[in-house]
Structures are given as structure tokens and as C-alpha cells.
Scaffold this motif. Structure first.
Motif, PDB file in Angstrom:
ATOM      1  N   VAL A 155       7.093   6.008  -8.235  1.00 27.01           N
ATOM      2  CA  VAL A 155       8.299   6.753  -7.862  1.00 27.01           C
ATOM      3  C   VAL A 155       8.047   8.212  -8.225  1.00 27.01           C
ATOM      4  N   ASP A 156       7.991   9.093  -7.234  1.00 24.42           N
ATOM      5  CA  ASP A 156       7.743  10.505  -7.466  1.00 24.42           C
ATOM      6  C   ASP A 156       9.078  11.205  -7.723  1.00 24.42           C
ATOM      7  N   LEU A 157       9.317  11.511  -9.005  1.00 23.72           N
ATOM      8  CA  LEU A 157      10.610  12.093  -9.382  1.00 23.72           C
ATOM      9  C   LEU A 157      10.472  13.587  -9.666  1.00 23.72           C
ATOM     10  N   ASP A 158       9.364  14.202  -9.226  1.00 24.06           N
ATOM     11  CA  ASP A 158       9.148  15.615  -9.465  1.00 24.06           C
ATOM     12  C   ASP A 158       9.395  16.381  -8.170  1.00 24.06           C
ATOM     13  N   PRO A 159      10.287  17.345  -8.146  1.00 23.90           N
ATOM     14  CA  PRO A 159      10.555  18.110  -6.927  1.00 23.90           C
ATOM     15  C   PRO A 159       9.303  18.757  -6.327  1.00 23.90           C
ATOM     16  N   GLN A 160       8.271  18.976  -7.155  1.00 24.11           N
ATOM     17  CA  GLN A 160       7.029  19.540  -6.620  1.00 24.11           C
ATOM     18  C   GLN A 160       6.350  18.556  -5.688  1.00 24.11           C
TER      19      GLN A 160
ATOM     20  N   ASN B 114       3.873  16.394  -6.221  1.00 25.03           N
ATOM     21  CA  ASN B 114       2.409  16.330  -6.312  1.00 25.03           C
ATOM     22  C   ASN B 114       1.885  14.904  -6.140  1.00 25.03           C
ATOM     23  N   ALA B 115       2.561  13.894  -6.682  1.00 23.33           N
ATOM     24  CA  ALA B 115       2.072  12.520  -6.552  1.00 23.33           C
ATOM     25  C   ALA B 115       2.081  12.107  -5.085  1.00 23.33           C
ATOM     26  N   SER B 116       3.093  12.513  -4.358  1.00 15.66           N
ATOM     27  CA  SER B 116       3.185  12.181  -2.924  1.00 15.66           C
ATOM     28  C   SER B 116       2.050  12.840  -2.163  1.00 15.66           C
ATOM     29  N   THR B 117       1.773  14.097  -2.485  1.00 13.74           N
ATOM     30  CA  THR B 117       0.659  14.802  -1.833  1.00 13.74           C
ATOM     31  C   THR B 117      -0.676  14.214  -2.243  1.00 13.74           C
ATOM     32  N   GLY B 118      -0.802  13.896  -3.517  1.00 13.80           N
ATOM     33  CA  GLY B 118      -2.044  13.335  -4.038  1.00 13.80           C
ATOM     34  C   GLY B 118      -2.376  11.969  -3.443  1.00 13.80           C
ATOM     35  N   LEU B 119      -1.343  11.332  -2.841  1.00 15.43           N
ATOM     36  CA  LEU B 119      -1.588  10.053  -2.154  1.00 15.43           C
ATOM     37  C   LEU B 119      -1.534  10.213  -0.648  1.00 15.43           C
ATOM     38  N   GLY B 120      -1.588  11.465  -0.201  1.00 12.21           N
ATOM     39  CA  GLY B 120      -1.768  11.722   1.220  1.00 12.21           C
ATOM     40  C   GLY B 120      -0.550  11.604   2.093  1.00 12.21           C
ATOM     41  N   LEU B 121       0.661  11.659   1.524  1.00 13.24           N
ATOM     42  CA  LEU B 121       1.862  11.560   2.366  1.00 13.24           C
ATOM     43  C   LEU B 121       2.244  12.942   2.894  1.00 13.24           C
ATOM     44  N   PRO B 122       2.154  13.153   4.194  1.00 11.32           N
ATOM     45  CA  PRO B 122       2.546  14.458   4.725  1.00 11.32           C
ATOM     46  C   PRO B 122       4.042  14.698   4.485  1.00 11.32           C
TER      47      PRO B 122
ATOM     48  N   ASP C 293      14.670   1.067   1.881  1.00 15.82           N
ATOM     49  CA  ASP C 293      14.680   2.114   2.923  1.00 15.82           C
ATOM     50  C   ASP C 293      13.733   3.259   2.611  1.00 15.82           C
ATOM     51  N   VAL C 294      13.446   3.491   1.321  1.00  9.66           N
ATOM     52  CA  VAL C 294      12.721   4.716   0.939  1.00  9.66           C
ATOM     53  C   VAL C 294      11.256   4.486   0.555  1.00  9.66           C
TER      54      VAL C 294
ATOM     55  N   GLU D  12      -4.122  -0.784  -0.544  1.00 10.21           N
ATOM     56  CA  GLU D  12      -3.537  -2.120  -0.666  1.00 10.21           C
ATOM     57  C   GLU D  12      -2.821  -2.287  -1.993  1.00 10.21           C
ATOM     58  N   ASP D  13      -1.649  -2.860  -1.948  1.00 14.68           N
ATOM     59  CA  ASP D  13      -0.851  -3.160  -3.138  1.00 14.68           C
ATOM     60  C   ASP D  13      -0.335  -1.930  -3.854  1.00 14.68           C
ATOM     61  N   LEU D  14      -0.414  -0.756  -3.204  1.00  8.82           N
ATOM     62  CA  LEU D  14       0.143   0.452  -3.820  1.00  8.82           C
ATOM     63  C   LEU D  14       1.123   1.119  -2.855  1.00  8.82           C
ATOM     64  N   SER D  15       2.380   1.206  -3.266  1.00  5.60           N
ATOM     65  CA  SER D  15       3.419   1.857  -2.454  1.00  5.60           C
ATOM     66  C   SER D  15       4.005   3.013  -3.226  1.00  5.60           C
ATOM     67  N   ILE D  16       4.769   3.874  -2.503  1.00  2.00           N
ATOM     68  CA  ILE D  16       5.349   5.031  -3.184  1.00  2.00           C
ATOM     69  C   ILE D  16       6.738   5.348  -2.644  1.00  2.00           C
ATOM     70  N   VAL D  17       7.631   5.763  -3.538  1.00  2.00           N
ATOM     71  CA  VAL D  17       8.878   6.410  -3.138  1.00  2.00           C
ATOM     72  C   VAL D  17       8.619   7.900  -3.278  1.00  2.00           C
TER      73      VAL D  17
END
Ligand code: ATP
Ligand code: ATP
Ligand code: MG
Ligand code: MG
Lengths: 256, 256
Positions: A37-42, A44-52, A72-73, A80-85
Motif C-alpha cells: 500500500v503506497d501511502l506516500d504522496p510522492q 515512489n513505491a508505485s513508480t518503483g514498481l512501474g505503474l504509470p 477496486d483500487v 506474480e503474487d505481488l499487488s499494489i494499491v
């Protein structure tokens, strides 16, 4: 049993995101179902996992404000086996919006309740502060993982963080414990690293993982390719250290 | 004319405190009267200048909440022409307390007005967030100095920061401008540093200082001795770079 872990430290740049992303990846590689769960407004975790940015949906902001449910989110990472909010830019305004809401400190805990039926581990990547976002994470979590850079300033902030954890344990979340302290960006060539590591082990004993994460440029290159260090360069010292940390964490859990 | 400069970047660990402390010291060494305002609840700038926790008085918290005036909260650093308004642990609760106050975003601007008659430069060390503390600093300031670590994640946050600065210029502080962008922890041996530096210069041109601050372990050792790098080891690469930066900043100001 499923475990929700907040990766938190109000000191900036100590390796929270890098630890959340790489440890989560390591655990998913050994068959655990993991959610970040990426709870940082920056974000970075979402970007670091390649989510545009354009493909992040409502993200953790919608989860906190209650406009969308967990199902939904959640986004896929391609691993595999790794998801992200993911985190979206709306999240920057969330702390002010949460102030006037009912149960402003328990919103994430409620929203993540369904995660326990689906995932083995949930890692919450926190921003560098002890505001309402991090407080929500600490109340939703079973335990806290504290990345600690082997630097003097990082040491100074540790007592403030441990104090906040203790306070929330008494007021909101009696089960909250320390999952472990991870020494990061350790550089064996400089004596400051060794002094800080010795100091922390002296104070906190076996709460500090044996595994230390070395400073390793491949780790900091990986995010620009939108992939964890383990997939960018699985043989580098940083990736090996995170695999080792995943192993140490699982071994300690089994021994509980 | 006196100048109030906010040292800000919501990305954590990029060198905000290190730049505020060492640049302020460099300017005081050449006869400028300088004040540092530590607006980070972690209080790293106060510790880095050797102020024991017990001797900090009301600090920036009292200044923001209006319980004390500037003259009451300024402390000496032991360095000629360099004073500080220290940070205390109360500051951690300030953002929530400010929410309900009149003119919650202009409190620091009002409190620092008298500083213009006494100091040539005021540097405000900001926490790693874009919350009410940093907003107060950006509204009180004439300009913003942005330390930027030569790393991928640090680059990602820059557009969010520049967007916030632009928004505040339009709504609250029309004179707010960019003092400059300082590339920090530059490591010539790794290609990522060079790529980030080239990328930033490509986008922002001469807003980026020519002087780059190299990664240098003596800089990170100094705070444990409660003294700026310039006094801890005035011959090290980090100290020389901060002196050079002070010179470049003054030269640019003269040329305005
Ligand atoms: N072991 C390592 N070796 C080299 N670089 C690292 C390592 N771990 C993290 N980094 C780099 O250091 C910087 C800080 O790490 P990271 O962003 O993960 O910290 P953070 O605590 O999440 O920061 P923030 O407080 O801004 O959220 C990043 O540029 C990252 O790529
Ligand atoms: N040029 C440098 N060379 C080596 N280490 C450095 C350098 N500049 C800063 N550091 C170290 O890197 C860490 C981060 O720097 P600093 O604390 O100044 O960043 P910050 O942006 O103020 O962090 P925060 O976001 O937590 O306020 C500190 O431990 C500091 O001592
Ligand atoms: Mg982070
Ligand atoms: Mg700082």
C-alpha cells in the motif's frame, strides 16, 4: 496468519520505499501473496514498481476517504503474487481532508480488513512524517518495520519514532509491535556506519535484524527502470541482502 | 537587502538540513549576519549546530503559535554572526494546532518580519513534506533553495514541489522565486548521478547552481560532533563545495 506491516520512519531518505518494494518482492518470490500500500504522496513505491501515473486509478487516496473499496483500487505489478494499491497526487491533500472526518485515524485499518483474507503480507510504505497518514498506517498495522540509515541524523529520530509507536499502542492499537529494525545503506569502509550499527544493536538488541543492507548503486538505479532491484540485477549485493532479509524475517516469524 | 530563503524539498534525505547548516555557516564566515530557523520537528539543524535539547527554549514552535517573539527564541550557535531559532519536540504537534488558527499559513511570515532589520540572510530548514509547516516557510520566504539528491526518486518529486511553489506564488506570495537548485551527494563514479545532473540542467538551465556538492563522509560525520562540516574539517571536499556554493550564491545576487 496474515500480517500487516507499516514501513515507517519520519526521517527522510532512509530506505523505506526501497525496503518495502524489495522485501515485498523477495517474499512474493518464495510464494507468499503480498500487497504493497503506497501511502506516500510522492508515490515512489508505485513508480518503483512501474505503474504509470495515468494507470493508478483511485489508489490509496480513494481507500482512505472511503470512496472505493480495496478490490477496486488494487493494481497488478506484473510480478506474480505481488499487488499494489498505488499512490496518486490527490493523496497530498488527504491529511487536511481527513482532519474533519469521523474516525480519521482508523480509516485505513477498516479499509484493509478484507486484505487479511487474500494476502499473507501487506506492507504499507509511509511518508517521512508522523502525521495522519503514518498514524493511519500504525493503527492498521500488526507491526512496524523501521529502516534505519547508518547515519547520525537518522539515529537521532529513532527515539521520537519509538515514542510515537508506544503511544499509539496504548491509545489505539494494543497489538502493535516492532517487526524489526533494518540497517540500510551500510558502508563498511566508513567508520560512522559501524558506529551507528553498533549503537543501535547495543540499545535494541535482537529487534535489529542481523541482515544489513549495503549501500549499492544498482539498488538506486532500479527504480528508473520501474522494477525492483531483484529483477533489475538479482546478483547485486543489494538484491542478495534483501533476499537474505526476507529469509531472516520468515525464520523469525516461524520461531515466534 | 535582507533575504529570507526556504530550504525545501518534500523528498526525504536529500540534504536540506546539511545545506542550510553549511551554507549559512559559509555566509557567516564572510561577514554576513545569518539566522537559521529550524522548522523540522526532528530538529536536525539544531543538533547539527550543537544545541542541546534542554537549552532550546520555546523555539520555532513558540514563534509559530505566537506565544513568543523572535527576540525571545533566538539562540546563539557559538559561531560568529550565526544564530538559530531551534526546533523542539512540541513542533511535532504544530501542524494540527495551526489548523484552527487565524491566518494559519501566514504566521511565520509575520513572526519573521523583524528579522529583516537584523540579519542579511534567514534560512528556514523545512521538514520533508508539503504540509502547513513548509507552506508557512514558503509564504514567509523571498525565495526557495531546493537541494536535489542526484538520484532517480528525488527527480520524480521535483515537479510536485515546483507546482506547489507556483501555486503559492499565485495565491499567497507573489514575490516567491527560485533562489536555486543545489545538486547534492553527487558521486562522479556512478553514472546515475551524471544522468540526473544532466537531466536537471537540461530542464532548468541556469536555475541550477554550477557548484555541485559531492558525497563526502566527513559531511555526515560532522553532526555527531555538533558542528558544521566547515568547522569539523574545513579542507574536506564537502566543506570546500559549500564555500564555493556560498560564493556562487553571492556572485549571482550581486549580478541581479
Ligand atoms: N541500499 C541502497 N544502496 C544505494 N542506494 C539506496 C539504497 N537504499 C535506498 N537507496 C536510494 O536512496 C534514496 C532514498 O531511499 P528511499 O527513497 O527508499 O528512502 P525513503 O525513506 O523511502 O525516502 P522518503 O523519506 O523520501 O520516503 C533513493 O534514491 C534510493 O534509491
Ligand atoms: N554531501 C554529503 N555527503 C555525504 N553525506 C551527506 C551529504 N549531505 C548530507 N549527507 C547525509 O545524508 C543524510 C541526509 O541529509 P540531510 O539530513 O541533510 O537531508 P534532509 O533533506 O535534511 O533530510 P530530511 O528530509 O529527513 O529532513 C544525513 O545523514 C547527512 O549527514
Ligand atoms: Mg519513500
Ligand atoms: Mg532535514
Amino acid at each position: 496468519p496474515p500480517r500487516i506491516i507499516a514501513v515507517a520512519n519520519q526521517k527522510g531518505g532512509v530506505g523505506k520505499t526501497t525496503t518495502a518494494v524489495n522485501l515485498a518482492t523477495g517474499l512474493s518470490c518464495v510464494g507468499k501473496r503480498v500487497l504493497i500500500v503506497d501511502l506516500d504522496p510522492q508515490g515512489n513505491a508505485s513508480t518503483g514498481l512501474g505503474l504509470p501515473r495515468a494507470a493508478r486509478g483511485g489508489g490509496s487516496y480513494a481507500l482512505l476517504l472511503g470512496s472505493e473499496s480495496l478490490g477496486d483500487v488494487v493494481c497488478e505489478t506484473g510480478i506474480e503474487d505481488l499487488s499494489i494499491v498505488p499512490s496518486t497526487t490527490d493523496l497530498a491533500g488527504a491529511e487536511i481532508e481527513l482532519i474533519d472526518l469521523e474516525e480519521r485515524t482508523q480509516r485505513l485499518a477498516r479499509a484493509l480488513a478484507p486484505a487479511r483474507r487474500i494476502y499473507d503480507y501487506v506492507f504499507i510504505d509511509c511518508p517521512p512524517s508522523l502525521g495522519l497518514l503514518t498514524v493511519n498506517a500504525l493503527i492498521a498495522a500488526d507491526s512496524v518495520m523501521v529502516p534505519l540509515q547508518c547515519e547520525f541524523y537518522a539515529l537521532e529520530g529513532l527515539s521520537m519514532l519509538l515514542g510515537t509507536i508506544e503511544r499509539l499502542r496504548q491509545t489505539h492499537n494494543p497489538q502493535l509491535e516492532i517487526q524489526g529494525i533494518v540497517l540500510t545503506m551500510y558502508d563498511g569502509r566508513n567508520k560512522l556506519s559501524g558506529q551507528v550499527a553498533a549503537d543501535v544493536r547495543g540499545h535494541l538488541g535482537d529487534k535489529v535484524y542481523n541482515t544489513m543492507i549495503p549501500r549499492n548503486v544498482r539498488v538506486s538505479e532500479a527504480p528508473s527502470h520501474g522494477t525492483p532491484a531483484m529483477f533489475y540485477d538479482h546478483r547485486c549485493a543489494g538484491s542478495l541482502a534483501y533476499m537474505e532479509l526476507a529469509g531472516e524475517m520468515l525464520r523469525r516469524e516461524a520461531g515466534r
